[in-house]
Write a protein that holds these residues in place. Structure first.
Motif: not given
Length: 255
Positions: A169-191
């Protein structure tokens, strides 16, 4: 006073902005050139390496630099070490501007590790879907782990070997908490794996991981060379430079 500002960070750009145009300071910002489209600071800028310790020493002497500010990323250990050696050989003062690291708070599940190899082993033991936010360099440390799936986020494509199961995933921050939370949930991140870069610009992922109850593997910073003065804010660095410019009325070094 002629100053070489080793930059690339937000703190370096802010310091360059404050000092550019001040009559008592003449600033040259240096960027490593490892990012394809770097954010350029105000004032004079050079891009590219120096050719190791000897190349940097010659450049400092040729350009009559009187002080070096190392405001590179906390994990840019090579340029920091080279600058420490080059300035020592010339008898030049050097300041390390390094933002404070992160500290775990209530609800955080952090595993602090000394290096990327340990981070790879720790993360693989903690989950099967792993977010790597360590930049494009160092991903090869995870290549030997064949079971986990990795989401590798970086500004530019990573170099070296890659783990067999991954997405980039090529992306340049900064990212918001909402964006990071969405990323974690969408990709089912565990760590989540990150370096202890410190600062608020990239801390949203830590808040998102805490909210989601996810473990975070945090790679500790390399040590600063002995004898180098460390300041932790742009304001502190500016104060040191202002004090030194009042003391220094001579020219640059000789070889």
């Amino acid at each position: 006073m002629r100053i070489l500002l080793l930059g690339g960070t937000g703190e370096a750009r802010e310091l360059a902005r404050l000092l550019t145009g001040e009559r008592e300071h003449e600033i040259v910002s240096s960027l490593a050139g490892r990012v394809s489209e770097p954010i350029r600071p105000e004032g004079e800028v050079r891009i590219g390496g120096f050719g190791g310790v000897d190349g940097l020493r010659e450049w400092l002497a040729d350009h009559r630099i009187q002080l070096v500010v190392d405001a590179t990323h906390p994990f840019a250990a090579s340029i920091t070490a080279n600058a420490a050696l080059a300035t020592a050989r010339l008898g030049l003062p050097m300041i390390r501007l390094s933002r404070p690291g992160w500290t775990a708070g209530p609800g955080d599940r952090w595993y602090r590790v000394p290096d990327l190899a340990t981070a790879a082993d720790t993360a693989a033991g903690a989950g099967d879907r792993i977010l790597l936010t360590i930049g494009r360099q160092g991903v090869a440390a995870f290549a030997g782990h064949t079971r986990p799936w990795y989401l590798i986020r970086a500004i530019d494509p990573p170099t070296g070997a890659l783990p067999p199961r991954h997405e980039i995933l090529l992306a340049r921050g900064p990212f918001t908490v909402a964006e990071e939370s969405d990323l974690l949930a969408r990709h089912r991140i565990e760590v989540v794996v990150t370096k202890d870069s410190g600062g608020a610009a990239t801390a949203a992922k830590l808040t998102a991981a805490r909210t989601a109850g996810l473990p975070v593997v945090v790679v500790d910073r390399p040590p600063v060379p002995l004898g180098i003065r460390v300041v932790t804010s742009v304001e502190e660095a500016r104060g040191v430079l202002s004090a030194r410019s009042g003391e220094d009325s001579g020219g640059g070094p000789t070889r």
